[in-house]
Design an enzyme around this catalytic site. Sequence first.
Site, PDB file in Angstrom:
ATOM      1  N   LYS A 203      34.411 -42.525  -7.015  1.00  0.00           N
ATOM      2  CA  LYS A 203      34.300 -43.527  -5.950  1.00  0.00           C
ATOM      3  C   LYS A 203      33.783 -44.856  -6.504  1.00  0.00           C
ATOM      4  CE  LYS A 203      35.636 -41.142  -2.263  1.00  0.00           C
ATOM      5  NZ  LYS A 203      34.762 -40.598  -1.223  1.00  0.00           N
ATOM      6  N   ARG A 237      34.136 -32.115  -3.758  1.00  0.00           N
ATOM      7  CA  ARG A 237      35.560 -32.442  -3.874  1.00  0.00           C
ATOM      8  C   ARG A 237      35.729 -33.343  -5.092  1.00  0.00           C
ATOM      9  NH1 ARG A 237      39.046 -36.514  -1.983  1.00  0.00           N
ATOM     10  NH2 ARG A 237      41.096 -35.766  -1.270  1.00  0.00           N
TER      11      ARG A 237
END
Length: 262
Positions: A203, A237
């Site tokens: 991210k 994840r």
Amino acid sequence: MGIINATPDSFSGDGVGFDLARAVAQAEKFIADGADMLDIGGESTRPGSDPVAADEEMRRVVPVIEALAGLGVPLSIDTWKPEVMRAALAAGATLVNDINGLRAPGAIEAVAATDAGVCIMHMQGTPQTMQIEPRYADVCAEVTDFLLQQARLAEDAGIARERIMLDPGFGFGKTSDHNLTLLKGLKVLADYGYPLLVGLSRKSVLGRLTGRPATDRVAASVAAALASIARGAHMVRVHDVAATRDAIAVWQVAGIFERTDT
């Protein structure tokens, strides 16, 4: 949870596009690397991404799910559209991973009509707008309140509590400061007893911390996964299954695989 992006525009640089053979090969590698579940998505949800019509999304994900259904690990469908949920579950998925938190009309009903699990995620805005000045008075309290409210609605509709996971939605309508505050306060959400899914892999917040591009954030992603697990995450994840599993294995042997309050 290993990520299979059946999209041509994945932010992480490892999407399989529309290549079914490539999707199967990536899935087999993830399983060999130790993935416990595979998450298949047919619509990019990176900030500013364009929406995909339900028919096109189904065209992308259903063949992948059908091809992976016999590989021996559970499959998750990453979608917020009820019609895609139904098609994916019929094709062999067993978990709905909904970035929209079951807010779309018919989403709760689509899950409740089956025995599938569901992951309810928090997102402020939409993928097109979520990173345009996201604001919170108290990000941890607001995210927690939303997730608990949606979980209650799901249970009221007949989705048993043990079928529900929660995801605070790192990067979805949050600044870097919001994301770090959520990570530090993750145990508060974990203490409500629902299993937590955390997705921090590659991210942008990790890019801001390290100065590295998405394709060079493996070390940061593994560190974020371990920090999440330490604070109560039950599943992470990730794009880099092998590196994450190796780090978890060392933690387990070292005896420090425990949640903390800090």
